[in-house]
Design a protein around this motif. Structure first.
Motif, mmCIF file in Angstrom:
data_model
loop_
_atom_site.group_PDB
_atom_site.id
_atom_site.type_symbol
_atom_site.label_atom_id
_atom_site.label_comp_id
_atom_site.label_asym_id
_atom_site.label_seq_id
_atom_site.Cartn_x
_atom_site.Cartn_y
_atom_site.Cartn_z
ATOM 1 N N ALA A 214 -24.727 33.641 27.709
ATOM 2 C CA ALA A 214 -24.199 34.781 26.976
ATOM 3 C C ALA A 214 -22.691 34.697 26.747
ATOM 4 C CB ALA A 214 -24.542 36.084 27.700
ATOM 5 N N GLY A 215 -22.054 33.651 27.273
ATOM 6 C CA GLY A 215 -20.615 33.508 27.096
ATOM 7 C C GLY A 215 -19.790 34.394 28.009
ATOM 8 N N GLU A 216 -20.369 34.750 29.153
ATOM 9 C CA GLU A 216 -19.693 35.625 30.112
ATOM 10 C C GLU A 216 -20.113 35.236 31.519
ATOM 11 O OE1 GLU A 216 -20.040 39.952 28.136
ATOM 12 O OE2 GLU A 216 -21.870 38.752 28.126
ATOM 13 N N TYR A 217 -19.299 35.580 32.490
ATOM 14 C CA TYR A 217 -19.712 35.444 33.882
ATOM 15 C C TYR A 217 -19.150 36.593 34.688
ATOM 16 C CZ TYR A 217 -15.536 32.438 33.343
ATOM 17 O OH TYR A 217 -14.331 31.909 32.975
ATOM 18 N N ALA A 218 -19.643 36.718 35.905
ATOM 19 C CA ALA A 218 -19.323 37.901 36.712
ATOM 20 C C ALA A 218 -18.740 37.504 38.058
ATOM 21 C CB ALA A 218 -20.575 38.741 36.927
ATOM 22 N N PHE A 219 -17.695 38.238 38.456
ATOM 23 C CA PHE A 219 -17.168 38.210 39.816
ATOM 24 C C PHE A 219 -17.676 39.471 40.509
ATOM 25 C CE2 PHE A 219 -14.108 36.006 37.134
ATOM 26 C CZ PHE A 219 -13.795 34.865 37.853
ATOM 27 N N ARG A 220 -18.051 39.356 41.779
ATOM 28 C CA ARG A 220 -18.634 40.499 42.473
ATOM 29 C C ARG A 220 -17.950 40.757 43.806
ATOM 30 N NH1 ARG A 220 -25.038 38.932 41.510
ATOM 31 N NH2 ARG A 220 -25.139 39.537 39.325
ATOM 32 N N ALA A 221 -17.953 42.025 44.184
ATOM 33 C CA ALA A 221 -17.394 42.418 45.477
ATOM 34 C C ALA A 221 -18.126 43.656 45.984
ATOM 35 C CB ALA A 221 -15.904 42.713 45.353
ATOM 36 N N MET A 222 -18.352 43.726 47.278
ATOM 37 C CA MET A 222 -18.920 44.909 47.921
ATOM 38 C C MET A 222 -17.868 45.430 48.899
ATOM 39 S SD MET A 222 -21.658 46.830 47.931
ATOM 40 C CE MET A 222 -23.093 45.888 47.439
ATOM 41 N N VAL A 223 -17.365 46.630 48.630
ATOM 42 C CA VAL A 223 -16.188 47.136 49.341
ATOM 43 C C VAL A 223 -16.574 48.319 50.229
ATOM 44 C CG1 VAL A 223 -13.866 48.069 49.062
ATOM 45 C CG2 VAL A 223 -14.754 46.419 47.398
ATOM 46 N N PRO A 224 -16.182 48.308 51.483
ATOM 47 C CA PRO A 224 -16.452 49.459 52.356
ATOM 48 C C PRO A 224 -15.836 50.740 51.777
ATOM 49 C CG PRO A 224 -15.733 47.580 53.652
ATOM 50 C CD PRO A 224 -15.518 47.213 52.220
ATOM 51 N N LYS A 225 -16.504 51.832 52.029
ATOM 52 C CA LYS A 225 -16.102 53.125 51.472
ATOM 53 C C LYS A 225 -14.635 53.456 51.742
ATOM 54 C CE LYS A 225 -17.273 58.068 51.902
ATOM 55 N NZ LYS A 225 -18.226 59.029 52.524
ATOM 56 N N ALA A 226 -14.191 53.306 52.981
ATOM 57 C CA ALA A 226 -12.825 53.693 53.330
ATOM 58 C C ALA A 226 -11.799 52.887 52.552
ATOM 59 C CB ALA A 226 -12.608 53.516 54.833
ATOM 60 N N GLU A 227 -12.063 51.594 52.376
ATOM 61 C CA GLU A 227 -11.131 50.744 51.644
ATOM 62 C C GLU A 227 -11.102 51.100 50.165
ATOM 63 O OE1 GLU A 227 -8.945 48.329 52.780
ATOM 64 O OE2 GLU A 227 -9.461 49.319 54.663
ATOM 65 N N ALA A 228 -12.273 51.385 49.599
ATOM 66 C CA ALA A 228 -12.336 51.759 48.186
ATOM 67 C C ALA A 228 -11.596 53.072 47.944
ATOM 68 C CB ALA A 228 -13.787 51.877 47.742
ATOM 69 N N GLU A 229 -11.780 54.027 48.827
ATOM 70 C CA GLU A 229 -11.104 55.319 48.673
ATOM 71 C C GLU A 229 -9.593 55.179 48.856
ATOM 72 O OE1 GLU A 229 -12.765 58.254 51.195
ATOM 73 O OE2 GLU A 229 -14.723 58.241 50.208
ATOM 74 N N ARG A 230 -9.180 54.327 49.793
ATOM 75 C CA ARG A 230 -7.749 54.129 50.031
ATOM 76 C C ARG A 230 -7.070 53.535 48.794
ATOM 77 N NH1 ARG A 230 -8.230 51.269 54.316
ATOM 78 N NH2 ARG A 230 -8.242 53.067 55.720
ATOM 79 N N ALA A 231 -7.764 52.642 48.098
ATOM 80 C CA ALA A 231 -7.167 51.974 46.955
ATOM 81 C C ALA A 231 -7.277 52.786 45.669
ATOM 82 C CB ALA A 231 -7.823 50.607 46.758
ATOM 83 N N LEU A 232 -8.414 53.444 45.467
ATOM 84 C CA LEU A 232 -8.700 54.079 44.177
ATOM 85 C C LEU A 232 -8.693 55.601 44.231
ATOM 86 C CD1 LEU A 232 -11.713 51.797 43.105
ATOM 87 C CD2 LEU A 232 -9.321 51.582 42.392
ATOM 88 N N GLY A 233 -8.835 56.163 45.418
ATOM 89 C CA GLY A 233 -9.007 57.602 45.538
ATOM 90 C C GLY A 233 -10.478 57.956 45.513
ATOM 91 N N PRO A 234 -10.867 59.089 46.086
ATOM 92 C CA PRO A 234 -12.288 59.463 46.175
ATOM 93 C C PRO A 234 -12.980 59.586 44.816
ATOM 94 C CG PRO A 234 -10.961 60.805 47.656
ATOM 95 C CD PRO A 234 -9.994 60.039 46.805
ATOM 96 N N GLU A 235 -12.305 60.138 43.820
ATOM 97 C CA GLU A 235 -12.956 60.356 42.522
ATOM 98 C C GLU A 235 -13.406 59.039 41.895
ATOM 99 O OE1 GLU A 235 -14.454 62.151 39.030
ATOM 100 O OE2 GLU A 235 -13.996 62.984 41.012
ATOM 101 N N LEU A 236 -12.567 58.028 41.924
ATOM 102 C CA LEU A 236 -12.905 56.755 41.296
ATOM 103 C C LEU A 236 -13.834 55.914 42.167
ATOM 104 C CD1 LEU A 236 -9.516 55.636 39.690
ATOM 105 C CD2 LEU A 236 -11.269 57.183 38.810
ATOM 106 N N ALA A 237 -13.710 56.035 43.476
ATOM 107 C CA ALA A 237 -14.519 55.214 44.376
ATOM 108 C C ALA A 237 -15.941 55.742 44.523
ATOM 109 C CB ALA A 237 -13.856 55.131 45.749
#
Length: 439
Positions: A214-237
């Motif tokens: 398809a001419g695309e590829y994907a990078f993936r990550a699974m982030v613990p809740k606390a880390e996602a909230e710390r970086a993005l804030g609760p609304e975005l995480a």
């Protein structure tokens, strides 16, 4: 564990010694098995792996997909709901995803990375999701969904370590399956649920019908809740987000009841070609950062820290060949593998399973199953191949490079809403009735 029959027993009769063979025990194959078992139909699953397993992390279901689960078997829907994760903000119950700028808009005074574009909302029939106890968007870890499916399939129904090699049609219409380990099995019919690299498809369709890059590829990550909230804030995480940029997009959404945030970054491949045998290849965090230079810094930093050391090439399966041949048929990715840009690949397999299991159940026996396969092909091929096309274009649209749309957010909203309405609100029961009229 599901019963082998119910009060609405099917007219279809098949000898336990001549089951319907399902090649492939992934999500689609197991859903089909559950649907057929519910109607008292004898089946046997042949799985190449030594155990049931799923590759990948989160899978997203829209209203069409969750409704299909309940139509296959209410126990399947109830099991799904126990593990499903939704947008945490109840103001977003009808929101599938919030679209944002992943990088600065390329014009004077334009929007900045991280700013909201608009919410993709089910504004047509939001009550459909509520009626079955879900929301417009639900996500589940693939392993949890697999656990639910496996729990509804009786022990002894599956043979593991059976890599399908070929099939012989017998004079009486039955099929003899051959496996790489030298063993064989006899079946009344064969349904290939063996994925995008399907061996069954090579027999049902022309061998030239193969997946294309398809001419695309994907990078993936699974982030613990606390880390996602710390970086993005609760609304975005804690709520589904899609970040659009020029030549790429990123998506994140909560899974495992919010304990983790699944994150995927998909850039366009400037080379537009994939000359490697493997579709998953090693990568580095530095490679990811190079692709996403200038993007929303908290997002890039978060994915960089948790990025898996591999990238996944995206392939799809666009073709016009019938999904059936004689007493053989294809379901799910083996027939219509799609890119993930509309979050609908697994959902389409659930739709397939509902339609096909009920068509088979409406027949009187193995001798007439070919008619069920032809009716299934007639109603499913147009819809599923349209999804393949829509999904491919959706990726281009989210990359802000779709001709006639580009980075015009109003045009992007109209384009996506038209296609999501088509996806979410197909009347599956009416589709089944249409197929039955073709029998």
């Amino acid at each position: 564990m599901t019963s082998s029959g119910n009060s609405n027993a099917a007219t279809f009769q098949n000898d336990p010694a001549l089951p319907i063979a399902i090649v492939g025990g992934g999500l689609g194959g197991l859903a089909l098995a559950i649907g057929l078992l519910k109607h008292g139909i004898h089946i046997h699953i042949f799985e190449a792996a030594p155990v049931f397993s799923e590759i990948g992390a989160g899978v997203t279901f829209g209203a069409n997909a969750t409704r299909a689960l309940g139509l296959i078997d209410e126990a399947l829907l109830e099991g799904y709901k126990k593990h499903a994760t939704f947008n945490e903000n109840r103001e977003h119950d009808d929101t599938f995803a919030s679209l944002r700028w992943g990088m600065d808009e390329r014009k004077d005074g334009g929007k900045k990375a991280g700013e909201l574009m608009w919410h993709l909302v089910d504004k047509w029939h939001p009550e459909f999701a509520k009626q079955i106890g879900v929301r417009a968007r639900s996500c589940i870890h693939r392993a949890r969904l697999l656990d639910v499916l496996v729990s509804l399939v009786p022990e002894g129904t599956t043979s593991f370590g059976k890599s399908f090699e070929g099939v012989e049609e017998q004079p009486d219409g039955t099929l003899r399956l051959h496996f790489v380990d030298g063993t064989t099995a006899t079946a009344s019919a064969l349904i290939g649920c063996d994925g995008i690299k399907s061996k069954v498809r090579e027999i049902v369709c022309d061998p030239a019908v193969q997946a294309s890059y398809a001419g695309e590829y994907a990078f993936r990550a699974m982030v613990p809740k606390a880390e996602a909230e710390r970086a993005l804030g609760p609304e975005l995480a804690r709520n589904g987000q899609i970040y659009c940029g020029y030549g790429a997009y990123m998506i994140n959404y909560p899974v495992e009841h919010g304990d983790f945030t699944n994150m995927v970054a998909i850039p366009l491949d400037p080379d537009k070609s994939w000359d490697q045998d493997e579709w998953t290849v090693p990568t580095t965090k530095d490679e990811f950062v190079r692709y996403f230079e200038g993007w929303f810094p908290p997002l890039v930093d978060l994915i960089q820290r948790y990025c898996l050391p591999s990238k996944w090439a995206l392939f799809n399966l666009r073709h016009s060949a019938p999904y059936c041949r004689g007493r053989m048929c294809l379901l799910g990715d083996s027939a219509h593998a799609t890119t993930p840009h509309m979050g609908a690949g697994a959902g389409m397999a659930m739709e397939d399973a509902y339609i096909l299991s009920n068509l088979i159940a409406s027949m009187r026996g193995s001798a007439s199953i070919e008619a069920a396969f032809r009716a299934y092909d007639a109603v499913r091929r147009p819809r599923t191949q349209q999804l393949v096309e829509n999904s491919l274009n959706a990726g281009v649209a989210l990359d802000l490079t779709l001709p006639g749309v580009g980075d015009d957010t109003d045009a992007l909203k109209e384009w996506l809403e038209t296609r999501y309405r088509w996806l979410w609100h197909e009347d599956l029961e009416a589709q089944l009735e249409k197929a039955k009229k073709l029998l």
